[in-house]
Scaffold this motif. Structure first.
Motif, PDB file in Angstrom:
ATOM      1  N   ASP A 155     -12.590   5.084 -43.850  1.00 17.16           N
ATOM      2  CA  ASP A 155     -12.554   5.664 -42.507  1.00 17.16           C
ATOM      3  C   ASP A 155     -11.153   5.464 -41.940  1.00 17.16           C
ATOM      4  O   ASP A 155     -10.649   4.335 -41.908  1.00 17.16           O
ATOM      5  CB  ASP A 155     -13.563   4.972 -41.587  1.00 17.16           C
ATOM      6  N   LEU A 156     -10.524   6.545 -41.519  1.00 13.25           N
ATOM      7  CA  LEU A 156      -9.192   6.474 -40.927  1.00 13.25           C
ATOM      8  C   LEU A 156      -9.275   6.870 -39.468  1.00 13.25           C
ATOM      9  O   LEU A 156      -9.647   7.995 -39.135  1.00 13.25           O
ATOM     10  CB  LEU A 156      -8.221   7.404 -41.656  1.00 13.25           C
ATOM     11  N   TYR A 157      -8.939   5.939 -38.597  1.00 13.21           N
ATOM     12  CA  TYR A 157      -8.937   6.168 -37.154  1.00 13.21           C
ATOM     13  C   TYR A 157      -7.513   6.550 -36.768  1.00 13.21           C
ATOM     14  O   TYR A 157      -6.592   5.731 -36.845  1.00 13.21           O
ATOM     15  CB  TYR A 157      -9.381   4.898 -36.427  1.00 13.21           C
ATOM     16  N   THR A 158      -7.336   7.796 -36.343  1.00 16.21           N
ATOM     17  CA  THR A 158      -5.967   8.266 -36.148  1.00 16.21           C
ATOM     18  C   THR A 158      -5.915   9.397 -35.143  1.00 16.21           C
ATOM     19  O   THR A 158      -6.942   9.838 -34.604  1.00 16.21           O
ATOM     20  CB  THR A 158      -5.368   8.690 -37.509  1.00 16.21           C
TER      21      THR A 158
ATOM     22  N   GLY B 194       0.346   8.343 -36.615  1.00 15.36           N
ATOM     23  CA  GLY B 194      -0.984   8.755 -37.029  1.00 15.36           C
ATOM     24  C   GLY B 194      -1.002   9.546 -38.321  1.00 15.36           C
ATOM     25  O   GLY B 194      -1.990   9.508 -39.066  1.00 15.36           O
ATOM     26  N   TYR B 195       0.090  10.271 -38.596  1.00 22.82           N
ATOM     27  CA  TYR B 195       0.134  11.073 -39.818  1.00 22.82           C
ATOM     28  C   TYR B 195       0.517  10.266 -41.057  1.00 22.82           C
ATOM     29  O   TYR B 195       0.242  10.694 -42.182  1.00 22.82           O
ATOM     30  CB  TYR B 195       1.113  12.239 -39.656  1.00 22.82           C
TER      31      TYR B 195
ATOM     32  N   LYS C 203      -4.078   0.595 -30.451  1.00 24.41           N
ATOM     33  CA  LYS C 203      -3.180   1.665 -30.893  1.00 24.41           C
ATOM     34  C   LYS C 203      -3.803   2.355 -32.103  1.00 24.41           C
ATOM     35  O   LYS C 203      -4.746   1.864 -32.710  1.00 24.41           O
ATOM     36  CB  LYS C 203      -1.819   1.093 -31.296  1.00 24.41           C
ATOM     37  N   ILE C 204      -3.234   3.496 -32.458  1.00 21.57           N
ATOM     38  CA  ILE C 204      -3.606   4.130 -33.724  1.00 21.57           C
ATOM     39  C   ILE C 204      -2.395   4.049 -34.640  1.00 21.57           C
ATOM     40  O   ILE C 204      -1.263   3.923 -34.181  1.00 21.57           O
ATOM     41  CB  ILE C 204      -4.073   5.601 -33.531  1.00 21.57           C
ATOM     42  N   PRO C 205      -2.629   4.074 -35.961  1.00 21.70           N
ATOM     43  CA  PRO C 205      -3.892   4.231 -36.658  1.00 21.70           C
ATOM     44  C   PRO C 205      -4.528   2.885 -37.006  1.00 21.70           C
ATOM     45  O   PRO C 205      -3.917   1.830 -36.846  1.00 21.70           O
ATOM     46  CB  PRO C 205      -3.471   4.966 -37.930  1.00 21.70           C
ATOM     47  N   ALA C 206      -5.749   2.966 -37.505  1.00 20.03           N
ATOM     48  CA  ALA C 206      -6.449   1.834 -38.104  1.00 20.03           C
ATOM     49  C   ALA C 206      -7.295   2.374 -39.247  1.00 20.03           C
ATOM     50  O   ALA C 206      -7.592   3.575 -39.298  1.00 20.03           O
ATOM     51  CB  ALA C 206      -7.317   1.110 -37.079  1.00 20.03           C
TER      52      ALA C 206
ATOM     53  N   VAL D  14       1.738  16.470 -48.647  1.00 17.13           N
ATOM     54  CA  VAL D  14       2.230  16.470 -47.265  1.00 17.13           C
ATOM     55  C   VAL D  14       1.738  17.716 -46.544  1.00 17.13           C
ATOM     56  O   VAL D  14       1.321  17.661 -45.379  1.00 17.13           O
ATOM     57  CB  VAL D  14       3.768  16.364 -47.237  1.00 17.13           C
ATOM     58  N   THR D  15       1.767  18.849 -47.228  1.00 10.76           N
ATOM     59  CA  THR D  15       1.254  20.086 -46.646  1.00 10.76           C
ATOM     60  C   THR D  15      -0.218  19.932 -46.266  1.00 10.76           C
ATOM     61  O   THR D  15      -0.638  20.335 -45.172  1.00 10.76           O
ATOM     62  CB  THR D  15       1.416  21.248 -47.641  1.00 10.76           C
ATOM     63  N   ARG D  16      -0.996  19.332 -47.150  1.00 11.48           N
ATOM     64  CA  ARG D  16      -2.418  19.123 -46.855  1.00 11.48           C
ATOM     65  C   ARG D  16      -2.590  18.163 -45.674  1.00 11.48           C
ATOM     66  O   ARG D  16      -3.455  18.381 -44.810  1.00 11.48           O
ATOM     67  CB  ARG D  16      -3.140  18.564 -48.087  1.00 11.48           C
ATOM     68  N   ALA D  17      -1.806  17.116 -45.653  1.00  8.50           N
ATOM     69  CA  ALA D  17      -1.931  16.130 -44.575  1.00  8.50           C
ATOM     70  C   ALA D  17      -1.599  16.733 -43.221  1.00  8.50           C
ATOM     71  O   ALA D  17      -2.305  16.498 -42.233  1.00  8.50           O
ATOM     72  CB  ALA D  17      -1.017  14.932 -44.854  1.00  8.50           C
ATOM     73  N   LEU D  18      -0.540  17.523 -43.168  1.00 10.37           N
ATOM     74  CA  LEU D  18      -0.142  18.124 -41.891  1.00 10.37           C
ATOM     75  C   LEU D  18      -1.149  19.174 -41.414  1.00 10.37           C
ATOM     76  O   LEU D  18      -1.204  19.483 -40.233  1.00 10.37           O
ATOM     77  CB  LEU D  18       1.250  18.738 -42.012  1.00 10.37           C
ATOM     78  N   ALA D  19      -1.925  19.699 -42.353  1.00 10.81           N
ATOM     79  CA  ALA D  19      -2.957  20.681 -41.996  1.00 10.81           C
ATOM     80  C   ALA D  19      -4.315  20.044 -41.770  1.00 10.81           C
ATOM     81  O   ALA D  19      -5.273  20.744 -41.430  1.00 10.81           O
ATOM     82  CB  ALA D  19      -3.071  21.738 -43.101  1.00 10.81           C
TER      83      ALA D  19
END
Length: 206
Positions: free
Chosen positions: A3-6, A12-13, A51-54, A196-201
């Motif tokens: 689980d990524l809290y962001t 956050g990215y 703060k984020i992320p966690a 990176v493309t997937r993450a930014l989307a």
């Protein structure tokens, strides 16, 4: 499952990019920092700093492991998988030092530039000049390093992943990167990586 809290900030990215690079299964738990979700009692039990992320990793029979602070999360995931952080010296220290440069200089100083230029209720010329000068100095440090090496720590690593969202975000806000050709080359190359493309989307906002 992780689980990524962001949320949609440079910090956050960072773990989203790393999770995509590593191919780990994860789900995003959006924390809307604009609404104050990071200050709720439920979230403060995950990250007492609010703060984020966690991150919460459920891949342990004894119970989930929780990690907060973006740099700590990157180290945790890299060590968990044995990727993007060398296990031996001098490679390990090279990655850690550039990761700490991001944590101690790139993020805080570029964050102050953005705040005083765009978010502060009063334009304070001294503050804007101070942090703009520091941003310029940091860009020169990065550009000089990238004149010597393709990536910050020789090979692509969590140091690049930590730094990229801040540099890319500043470029989108109109901060000129062209005077720093090595930094511009690096930013373009990382942006083109499939992970990176997937993450930014990734769908972070509900």
């Amino acid at each position: 499952m992780i689980d990524l809290y962001t949320w949609t900030t440079p910090n956050g990215y960072k773990p989203v990019i790393l999770l995509e690079e590593l191919g780990l299964a994860y789900q995003i738990k959006p924390i809307d920092i604009g609404s104050g979700a990071q200050k709720t009692p439920e979230y403060l039990r995950i990250n007492p700093n609010g703060k984020i992320p966690a991150l919460r990793d459920h891949d342990y029979p004894s119970g989930p492991v929780t990690v907060f602070e973006s740099g700590a999360i990157l180290i945790y995931l890299a060590e968990k998988t044995g990727k993007l952080l060398p296990a031996s010296e001098p490679g390990r220290s090279r990655v850690i030092e550039w990761l700490m440069f991001q944590m101690g200089s790139v993020g805080p100083m570029l964050g102050q530039v953005g705040h005083f230029r765009s978010a502060a209720p009063e334009k304070i010329p001294y503050a804007i000049e101070r942090y703009q000068n520091e941003q310029d100095r940091i860009y020169k440090v990065l550009d000089g390093r990238l004149a010597e090496s393709e990536y910050l720590a020789d090979e692509y690593s969590i140091a690049d992943i930590a730094t990229f969202p801040w540099i890319s975000g500043a470029a989108r806000m109109g901060v000129a990167i062209e005077p720093y050709p090595n930094l511009a080359r690096w930013e373009k190359a990382i942006k083109a990586r499939p992970a990176v493309t997937r993450a930014l989307a990734a769908k972070i906002k509900p």
